[in-house]
Design an enzyme around this catalytic site. Structure first.
Site, short mmCIF file in Angstrom:
data_model
loop_
_atom_site.label_atom_id
_atom_site.label_comp_id
_atom_site.label_asym_id
_atom_site.label_seq_id
_atom_site.Cartn_x
_atom_site.Cartn_y
_atom_site.Cartn_z
CB SER A 160 -1.00 -0.04 1.23
OG SER A 160 -1.91 0.82 1.11
CG ASP A 308 -2.99 4.14 -1.19
OD1 ASP A 308 -3.70 3.93 -2.12
OD2 ASP A 308 -2.75 3.47 -0.29
CG ASP A 310 -2.59 -0.61 -2.42
OD1 ASP A 310 -2.72 0.82 -2.06
OD2 ASP A 310 -3.22 -1.35 -1.66
CG ASP A 312 -5.91 0.79 -0.56
OD1 ASP A 312 -4.93 1.38 -0.43
OD2 ASP A 312 -5.66 -0.54 0.56
#
Length: 559
Positions: A160, A308, A310, A312
């Site tokens: 992440s 961000d 990734d 999510d």
């Protein structure tokens, strides 16, 4: 020693290597490491360095693993991935899911391609129908695919918004929500009994899968069906992908929703595992979104969006009082929540926040007759808050705007909803600043902020928490406060946290501070919320007063 909250742990180190024969014998581990690069890395270490590598293992938390990419049981590497995946597969088989479909995808971080290949190959050798998503994939797309395909599980190889040196292994279960206790501890026990990594069977998996190829199209079609589109919106958007994997999908999703005037931060758009323009690739970090805000000002944008790495999480920026700034997660949560509540036809919809979220969304929900649910931190709990779930958010810029399709935070779909909200405002001659102002006038000015103490000795966190329980402060910035120990609660909010709260009458102001250890980092975190009615509707002056008061409250907090 402080123990991470079992409700919230995620990839933190756990000194239990002795329970696993493989991790307690460095030479046995080296001999069984299937990756020649990490074998060579371990053999080149000094005895002291080798001892440190084997002094702890990565703890399998409620979302999986997260840690530095390095050799040995305390890092993310192919050997760790192989043994973890064997355990995940055994857990699924024991639960009656032998031969079921499992989805595997990855981000663009260092090691992600090799880790995703190893994961897919181990699951395939165990007899699972593996859908290996091609290339790099935003995490919410993996969660969508898990739910959409009726898979028994999905694995997203991602860290992440962690620093560049890290990687991770995130597990979704049937229905597309994150793993929760006690399943995580059951998998961890199976990891400790896993065979040496080089003896684990692996079967090659092709990424040229018809299910995988159609996955993105199904996701985008769902977005259009759920939220609709506007005919060529005049809204101008500035966007950054923060060197992550969500940029292209975000542009496509926005374009399909009618937003074609999108300017991107060019040096942050393409995936880059080194994240060269930011110290921490997290839109919440000071300075991380500076380039985005500068672009928004330069192009006279109506909305700024930061994903961000990734994709999510989603942070929004707006022009407030003539200057561009990033909104807090709580401000964004209230804005998106009100927008979704105004458009829903659900009977008694549920919206949800966590114990560290602000209370503005709750006030909005109560004013509209919706039900507000409060959960422990993390989307593993938020998406299980109640039905019919309309919206859930956490202050750490995570938003679940379409839980029917994605049972986790989703920065792509949140971007589309934010754009539609902005379009609605701009079309009426208004903007996001006015929308936020209206919320504050109606429900009071809500100021939320954080303060963290990073430690090298976890005993310090334990000592502060113990002090808060035995001798809590009675005043903060001159305001009398009382304490509530959440570890003594007998309900679903039982956790390792202490709440301090109180109010002053002149002027009327409430203060709430939630204190808890981080589940992912060696930090003690203070979450502050200050609320006051604006005097004569002077939101700006009231906000400035509350921000100044927050500084005084932080100065009084135990450290």
């Amino acid at each position: 020693m402080s123990v991470p909250d079992p409700q919230d742990s995620q990839g933190v180190s756990d000194p239990q290597a002795a329970s696993d024969p493989e991790t307690s014998d460095p030479q046995a581990w080296i001999a069984a490491d299937p990756d020649p690069r990490t074998r060579a890395e371990l053999r080149a270490l000094t005895p002291d360095e080798l001892t440190e590598r084997f002094s702890h293992t990565l703890h399998f938390g409620t979302a999986g693993l997260r840690g530095p990419v390095r050799a040995g049981p305390s890092g993310m590497n192919v050997a760790v991935i192989v043994r973890t995946t064997v355990a995940l597969g055994r857990w699924l088989i024991d639960g009656g899911h032998a031969g079921s479909r499992v989805v595997v995808g990855r981000d663009a971080r260092h090691g992600s391609a090799d880790f995703a290949d190893a994961c897919a190959e181990v699951l395939a050798a165990q007899g699972f129908d593996v859908v290996r998503l091609p290339g790099t994939t935003p995490t919410p797309l993996i969660a969508f695919c898990c739910r959409d395909l009726g898979a028994s599980a999905a694995v997203a190889v991602t860290a992440s918004h962690n620093p560049p040196a890290d990687n991770g292994y995130k597990v979704f279960v049937s229905g597309g929500a994150q793993l929760i206790p006690p399943d995580d501890t059951q998998i961890e026990r199976l990891i400790a009994t896993a065979a040496p990594a080089n003896t684990v069977p692996r079967t090659t998996v092709s990424a040229d899968d018809p299910w995988a190829a159609a996955n993105t199209e199904r996701y985008l079609t769902r977005l259009t069906n759920r939220f609709g589109r506007v005919p060529r919106s005049p809204v101008r958007i500035a966007l950054t992908a923060m060197h992550g994997v969500g940029g292209a999908l975000a542009l496509t999703a926005l374009r399909r929703a009618g937003f074609t005037d999108v300017e991107v931060v060019p040096e942050q758009f393409a995936p880059d595992p080194d994240f060269p323009t930011v110290r921490f690739p997290n839109p919440e970090e000071p300075g991380a979104s500076d380039r985005l805000l500068a672009l928004a000002a330069d192009v006279d944008a109506d909305l700024a969006i930061a994903l961000d790495p990734d994709a999510d999480r989603c942070a929004l920026g707006a022009r407030i009082g003539g200057s561009w700034r990033m909104l807090t997660g709580d401000e964004t949560g209230a804005l998106l929540g009100r927008h979704l509540l105004a458009a829903t036809d659900l009977d008694a919809p549920v919206v949800a926040g966590t114990i560290v979220s602000g209370s503005l969304l709750q006030a909005v929900a109560e004013a509209t007759g919706a039900r507000y649910a409060r959960t422990l931190t993390g989307f593993k709990w938020l998406v299980r808050a109640g039905e019919p779930l309309l919206y859930a958010y956490e202050e750490a810029i995570g938003h679940c705007v379409d839980p029917v399709a994605v049972r986790d935070k989703d920065g792509i779909s949140a971007s589309v909803v934010a754009a539609l909200l902005t379009h609605e405002r701009v079309s009426a001659g208004s903007d996001l600043a006015t929308a936020l102002h209206e919320l504050f006038v109606e429900h009071g000015v809500h100021v939320t902020t954080q303060h963290s103490i990073r430690v090298t000795d976890l005993d310090r966190i334990a000592d502060i928490m113990a002090g808060l329980r035995t001798h809590p402060p009675t005043t903060l910035a001159g305001i009398s406060v009382t304490s509530v120990d959440y570890a003594t609660r007998q309900d679903h909010l039982n956790t390792n946290a202490v709440e301090l709260s109180g109010a002053a009458n002149d002027p009327e102001t409430s203060v709430r501070v939630m204190v808890r250890p981080s589940g992912t980092e060696p930090k003690l975190k203070y979450y502050l919320e200050l609320v006051a009615e604006p005097r004569e509707s002077d939101v700006a002056a009231t906000s400035a007063r509350l921000h100044a008061l927050a500084v005084d409250v932080i100065a009084d907090l135990p450290r």
